[in-house]
Design a protein around this motif. Structure first.
Motif, PDB file in Angstrom:
ATOM      1  N   TRP A  75       0.863  -1.181   0.000  1.00  0.00           N
ATOM      2  CA  TRP A  75       0.000   0.000   0.000  1.00  0.00           C
ATOM      3  C   TRP A  75       0.898   1.229   0.000  1.00  0.00           C
ATOM      4  N   THR A 126      -2.749   4.053  10.131  1.00  0.00           N
ATOM      5  CA  THR A 126      -3.881   3.794   9.230  1.00  0.00           C
ATOM      6  C   THR A 126      -5.098   3.551  10.112  1.00  0.00           C
ATOM      7  N   ASP A 154     -13.968   2.547  -0.876  1.00  0.00           N
ATOM      8  CA  ASP A 154     -13.344   2.444  -2.196  1.00  0.00           C
ATOM      9  C   ASP A 154     -12.040   1.652  -2.148  1.00  0.00           C
ATOM     10  N   SER A 156      -9.397   2.302  -0.207  1.00  0.00           N
ATOM     11  CA  SER A 156      -8.263   3.079   0.271  1.00  0.00           C
ATOM     12  C   SER A 156      -8.221   3.066   1.795  1.00  0.00           C
ATOM     13  N   ILE A 181      -3.397   9.283   2.714  1.00  0.00           N
ATOM     14  CA  ILE A 181      -4.213   8.174   2.229  1.00  0.00           C
ATOM     15  C   ILE A 181      -3.288   7.149   1.592  1.00  0.00           C
ATOM     16  N   TRP A 182      -3.725   5.911   1.638  1.00  0.00           N
ATOM     17  CA  TRP A 182      -2.960   4.806   1.048  1.00  0.00           C
ATOM     18  C   TRP A 182      -3.835   4.076   0.036  1.00  0.00           C
ATOM     19  N   ARG A 183      -3.209   3.683  -1.074  1.00  0.00           N
ATOM     20  CA  ARG A 183      -3.914   2.885  -2.085  1.00  0.00           C
ATOM     21  C   ARG A 183      -3.084   1.676  -2.451  1.00  0.00           C
TER      22      ARG A 183
END
Length: 338
Positions: A35, A306, A312, A314, A332-334
């Motif tokens: 991530w 986190t 979604d 994320s 934010i992390w994706r």
């Protein structure tokens, strides 16, 4: 609970490494899902804060100090939008956000020492009246339907109550403190309330209470619920992140010290353990169901959390090189593409 009732309680954490990932065999680490972080810009005049919710469609909302005022800020398209606070109040804390973009939170008046739950939407802040017999109430969570969960307190430290406002109504459901229900934690989409219960946790719905089993641990605390899945922490050879799929079924989450949030698809955000430090949890962690992934911290920051698993897919939280009690820059992390 707090020295001042409007101060947000945050578990202190000091670890700077993803301890769980480092402790795993090389093949396990490389098979996990990376991530990647993105640091969002702070609004002018902001010293940092906490992301606490998302609509799951690209908006992230939290509590940030801007020009020496603690207030609600949202990020849309990656840019900050200062939402402010209700007129006549000195502070506003955002605690949750639902898929419609409704934000649940608490407004605080330092002069009168009154706190009131609110819902913030596109038309502004909507304050809830403090229920009769109580002196202040916090807004904690809001579900997909727009039902608002709160916790009411008395100034004399007498018994409090869990408060539930159904969407579209002003008369709340009051659940007085009892042997089963001590305080509110979270609210599921079907109206199930996650509550603290003495030394453990349980589920309350329509007057029926079900205790969450800590087995095989002796004690556990649940922190979030979504679509019937509950996450939290249990005592099992130390603090361990935990997941319940039924009140009687709990499993530990590999490499986790605490699970903080779960989305509609079962994605869970939390923290790794910190066995070598003075506190029990460290930096960010993530699980897809019960499968752990790897959370990378943003460059230049030693500490990151986190705290939100958005619909979604994320994650949202913060990063800092200072005290976690003050929050930090929004992150934010994706998930990286395969």
């Amino acid at each position: 609970m707090k020295s001042k009732f409007w101060v947000r309680a945050v578990a202190p954490v000091v670890a700077t490494l993803t301890v769980a990932a480092l402790a795993q065999p090389a093949e396990a680490v490389t098979s996990r899902l990376p991530w990647q972080p993105t640091v969002l810009p702070l609004p002018p005049g902001s010293s940092g804060g906490f992301l606490t919710g998302s609509d799951g469609k690209g908006e992230y909302t939290g509590t940030f100090r801007v020009n020496d005022v603690t207030q609600v800020v949202s990020w849309r398209g990656g840019q900050p939008v200062v939402r402010g606070l209700p007129s006549g109040y000195e502070r506003a804390d955002a605690n949750d956000e639902n898929p419609s973009g409704q934000v649940a939170g608490t407004a605080h008046d330092y002069q009168t020492m009154i706190s009131r739950a609110f819902v913030l939407d596109a038309t502004g802040f909507h304050l809830k009246d403090v229920p009769a017999g109580y002196d202040y109430v916090f807004g904690l969570a809001i579900n997909t339907n727009g039902d608002l969960l709160g916790q009411a307190y008395r100034a004399d430290n007498g018994p409090g109550a869990v408060v539930l406002w159904r969407a579209g109504g002003n008369t709340p459901v009051i659940i007085p403190q009892s042997a089963d229900v001590s305080s509110a934690r979270d609210l599921d989409d079907d109206g199930t309330i996650l509550v603290n219960s003495g030394t453990g946790s349980g589920l309350w719905k329509d007057g029926v209470f079900r205790r969450l089993s800590p087995s095989p641990s002796s004690q556990a605390t649940a922190l979030a619920i979504r679509k019937g899945v509950v996450v939290g922490v249990r005592n099992w050879g130390g603090e361990q992140a935990a997941r319940w799929t039924t009140p009687d079924t709990t499993v530990g989450l590999e490499g986790g010290g605490m699970a903080l949030s779960v989305n509609s698809g079962g994605l869970t955000a939390g923290l790794v353990p910190n066995p070598s430090g003075p506190v029990i949890v460290g930096n960010g962690a993530v699980w897809r169901g019960t499968t752990p992934g790897v959370v990378r911290g943003p460059s230049g920051y030693a500490v990151f959390e986190t705290r939100v698993a958005a619909d979604d897919g994320s994650l949202a939280g913060f990063a800092t090189n200072g005290s976690r009690d003050a929050g930090g820059v929004p992150v934010i992390w994706r998930l990286l593409p395969a």
